[in-house]
Design a protein around this motif. Structure first.
Motif, short mmCIF file in Angstrom:
data_model
loop_
_atom_site.label_atom_id
_atom_site.label_comp_id
_atom_site.label_asym_id
_atom_site.label_seq_id
_atom_site.Cartn_x
_atom_site.Cartn_y
_atom_site.Cartn_z
N ALA A 171 8.54 0.65 4.04
CA ALA A 171 9.59 0.55 3.04
C ALA A 171 9.70 1.88 2.31
CB ALA A 171 9.28 -0.57 2.06
N THR A 172 10.89 2.17 1.83
CA THR A 172 11.11 3.40 1.07
C THR A 172 11.67 3.07 -0.30
OG1 THR A 172 13.33 3.66 1.98
CG2 THR A 172 11.55 4.81 3.12
N ALA A 228 12.03 -1.30 -3.54
CA ALA A 228 12.02 -0.66 -2.22
C ALA A 228 12.84 -1.47 -1.23
CB ALA A 228 10.59 -0.51 -1.73
N LYS A 229 13.19 -0.81 -0.13
CA LYS A 229 13.91 -1.45 0.98
C LYS A 229 13.18 -1.15 2.27
CE LYS A 229 18.49 -0.96 -1.05
NZ LYS A 229 19.86 -0.47 -0.86
N GLY A 230 13.25 -2.09 3.22
CA GLY A 230 12.58 -1.87 4.49
C GLY A 230 13.25 -2.60 5.63
N LEU A 231 12.94 -2.14 6.83
CA LEU A 231 13.44 -2.74 8.05
C LEU A 231 12.34 -2.69 9.09
CD1 LEU A 231 15.74 -3.83 9.88
CD2 LEU A 231 16.33 -1.46 10.38
N GLY A 232 11.98 -3.84 9.61
CA GLY A 232 10.96 -3.91 10.66
C GLY A 232 11.57 -4.42 11.95
N ARG A 233 11.22 -3.79 13.05
CA ARG A 233 11.74 -4.21 14.36
C ARG A 233 10.61 -4.47 15.36
NH1 ARG A 233 16.98 -4.54 15.01
NH2 ARG A 233 18.36 -3.38 13.67
N THR A 234 9.45 -4.85 14.85
CA THR A 234 8.33 -5.18 15.72
C THR A 234 8.39 -6.67 16.05
OG1 THR A 234 6.99 -3.49 14.65
CG2 THR A 234 5.82 -5.17 15.93
N ASP A 275 0.84 -1.19 0.00
CA ASP A 275 0.00 0.00 0.00
C ASP A 275 0.88 1.25 0.00
OD1 ASP A 275 -2.51 -1.33 0.16
OD2 ASP A 275 -2.20 -1.63 2.32
N ILE A 276 0.46 2.27 -0.73
CA ILE A 276 1.19 3.54 -0.77
C ILE A 276 0.90 4.33 0.51
CG2 ILE A 276 1.44 5.74 -1.98
CD1 ILE A 276 0.57 4.25 -4.54
N LYS A 277 1.95 4.79 1.17
CA LYS A 277 1.79 5.66 2.34
C LYS A 277 1.94 7.12 1.95
CE LYS A 277 3.03 4.37 6.48
NZ LYS A 277 3.84 4.02 7.64
N SER A 278 2.97 7.40 1.14
CA SER A 278 3.17 8.78 0.68
C SER A 278 4.02 8.78 -0.58
CB SER A 278 3.84 9.63 1.77
OG SER A 278 5.15 9.20 2.00
N LEU A 279 3.72 9.76 -1.43
CA LEU A 279 4.50 9.97 -2.65
C LEU A 279 5.17 11.33 -2.54
CD1 LEU A 279 1.92 8.75 -5.32
CD2 LEU A 279 3.87 7.49 -4.39
N GLY A 280 6.46 11.35 -2.66
CA GLY A 280 7.19 12.61 -2.56
C GLY A 280 8.03 12.84 -3.80
N LEU A 281 8.64 13.98 -3.85
CA LEU A 281 9.47 14.33 -5.00
C LEU A 281 10.71 13.45 -5.07
CD1 LEU A 281 9.94 16.24 -7.37
CD2 LEU A 281 11.07 17.81 -5.79
N PHE A 282 11.32 13.15 -3.93
CA PHE A 282 12.56 12.39 -3.91
C PHE A 282 12.40 10.96 -3.41
CE2 PHE A 282 13.77 16.86 -3.33
CZ PHE A 282 14.49 17.03 -4.50
N GLU A 283 11.32 10.70 -2.68
CA GLU A 283 11.17 9.39 -2.05
C GLU A 283 9.69 9.02 -1.92
OE1 GLU A 283 13.61 7.89 1.56
OE2 GLU A 283 11.81 8.82 2.39
N GLN A 284 9.41 7.74 -2.08
CA GLN A 284 8.07 7.21 -1.87
C GLN A 284 8.13 6.26 -0.66
OE1 GLN A 284 9.44 7.36 -5.12
NE2 GLN A 284 8.33 9.28 -5.10
N ARG A 285 7.02 6.23 0.08
CA ARG A 285 6.95 5.34 1.24
C ARG A 285 5.79 4.39 1.06
NH1 ARG A 285 6.44 8.01 6.44
NH2 ARG A 285 6.99 5.96 7.20
N PHE A 286 6.03 3.13 1.41
CA PHE A 286 5.04 2.08 1.26
C PHE A 286 4.85 1.33 2.56
CE2 PHE A 286 7.04 2.72 -2.84
CZ PHE A 286 5.96 2.81 -3.69
N ASP A 287 3.67 0.79 2.73
CA ASP A 287 3.37 -0.15 3.81
C ASP A 287 3.33 -1.52 3.15
OD1 ASP A 287 2.55 -1.22 6.28
OD2 ASP A 287 0.45 -1.08 5.67
#
Length: 158
Positions: free
Chosen positions: A99-100, A77-83, A35-47
């Motif tokens: 993830a970013t 994308a790359k991500g790190l979860g610590r939950t 899922d898309i969390k945010s779309l930015g000019l330099f980076e996108q964030r996903f769930d």
């Protein structure tokens, strides 16, 4: 004296490893959803929903998960979860991980992803490592699959 010292090191080594099951298998990781969390000019964030399966006959506690996701053969994308999450024996659960993605990866994906691929499903590869309570080391994983696409019924219609 040296012999006693060697025996002591051996006993301590066995005691330290006694909590590790000898037949432990690494968990299997695949992509459940994105899922898309945010779309930015330099980076996108996903769930990213990662399905983590425990193939062992004992519960497994996931302490951390680090991954790289490729889509259509290109970095996505790359991500790190610590939950910390407990996965019961021989079952699976979906872990939510942030993830970013840099905008350059998004532009490359748009340029190279053929429209017919969306109908067939998008090929992906997820690789990384997972930290569990059963091992002092990170365990690697690498899985390829297809995400999405139009699902066609299997079998014969009566």
């Amino acid at each position: 004296m040296l012999q006693r010292l060697l025996v002591l090191f051996f006993v301590l080594g066995v005691a330290a490893c006694s909590s590790l099951p000898f037949n432990a298998l690494a968990p299997k990781v695949s992509v459940a959803d994105v899922d898309i969390k945010s779309l930015g000019l330099f980076e996108q964030r996903f769930d990213v929903g990662l399905r983590v399966s425990n193939p062992n006959d004992f519960d497994l506690k996931i302490e951390a998960l680090d991954f790289e996701l490729e889509v259509n053969g290109r970095p996505f994308a790359k991500g790190l979860g610590r939950t910390t999450t407990l996965i019961p024996a021989v079952s699976s659960t979906v872990l939510r991980v942030d993830a970013t993605m840099p905008s350059t990866n998004l532009i490359r994906q748009i340029k190279t992803l053929p429209p017919e691929t969306l109908k067939e499903g998008v090929p992906y590869r997820i690789k990384g490592r997972v930290k569990t309570d059963k091992s002092s080391n990170w365990l690697p994983f690498d899985h390829s699959g297809v995400y999405g696409g139009e699902q066609k019924p299997k079998g014969k219609t009566i």
